[in-house]
Design an enzyme around this catalytic site. Sequence first.
Site, PDB file in Angstrom:
ATOM      1  CB  SER A  18      32.660  61.955  80.803  1.00 36.56           C
ATOM      2  OG  SER A  18      33.983  62.083  80.833  1.00 36.56           O
ATOM      3  CE1 TYR A  30      35.763  65.223  84.303  1.00 38.10           C
ATOM      4  CE2 TYR A  30      36.660  64.257  82.170  1.00 38.10           C
ATOM      5  CZ  TYR A  30      35.533  64.897  83.031  1.00 38.10           C
ATOM      6  OH  TYR A  30      34.307  64.805  82.437  1.00 38.10           O
ATOM      7  CE  LYS A  34      34.196  61.974  84.718  1.00 36.70           C
ATOM      8  NZ  LYS A  34      32.944  62.071  85.836  1.00 36.70           N
ATOM      9  CB  THR A  65      25.427  70.675  85.249  1.00 38.19           C
ATOM     10  OG1 THR A  65      26.564  71.369  84.855  1.00 38.19           O
ATOM     11  CG2 THR A  65      25.424  69.191  84.528  1.00 38.19           C
TER      12      THR A  65
END
Length: 200
Positions: A18, A30, A34, A65
């Site tokens: 991402s 996070y 990534k 999603t």
Amino acid sequence: IRTAAAAGEAPLICLVSSFGGKAYTFNVAYGVGKAAVDRLASDMAFQLKPHGVASISLYPGVVKTEGNLEMERRGEWAEASGGLDLEAGESPAFSGRAVAALARLDSEAMLARSGRVEVVAELARELGFSDIDGSRPPSIRSLAYLCPNFVFPSIEAGGGTVPRWVRDNVPDINLPWSIFASPPPERDASPRSEGARSVI
């Protein structure tokens, strides 16, 4: 690898990452996760090149999603995302179509992309596919995405106004990665402050 080689095709390893690999998003874990996926795709491309195997890191945009839709149903999406419009997001199938389009490339073209980051929305324009509703959402690093989602709200929050003719004529131009990538946002000096968040 042997099956693909027998068919005269280059095997493709496609890793889903991402924009958090380029710019601060959510938190340390996070972003580091990534960035690691991007590095994995790059290093695999180097080691697997002698075997004719391509490796790509894929960047979807804001995706509708099941989890995100459930957050919206519970009224949690706006705060968690920083106010992003989920209705204007991509379907999960859009990323699948990107992978299918990459897999249709000939071996030479696919291997030429190996090790790169590929953005789903940018691939749609280049390779000629669309989302399930026929749309082609702008890339998250495009002015057509950044202005209405971040720039204009920031101007209005400060008491300014954005003329309609400006809103209606934002060009779909991608910022270079060197400009788009950003450090973590500045935080308030107070230890109790949650600080600003960049959410993608």
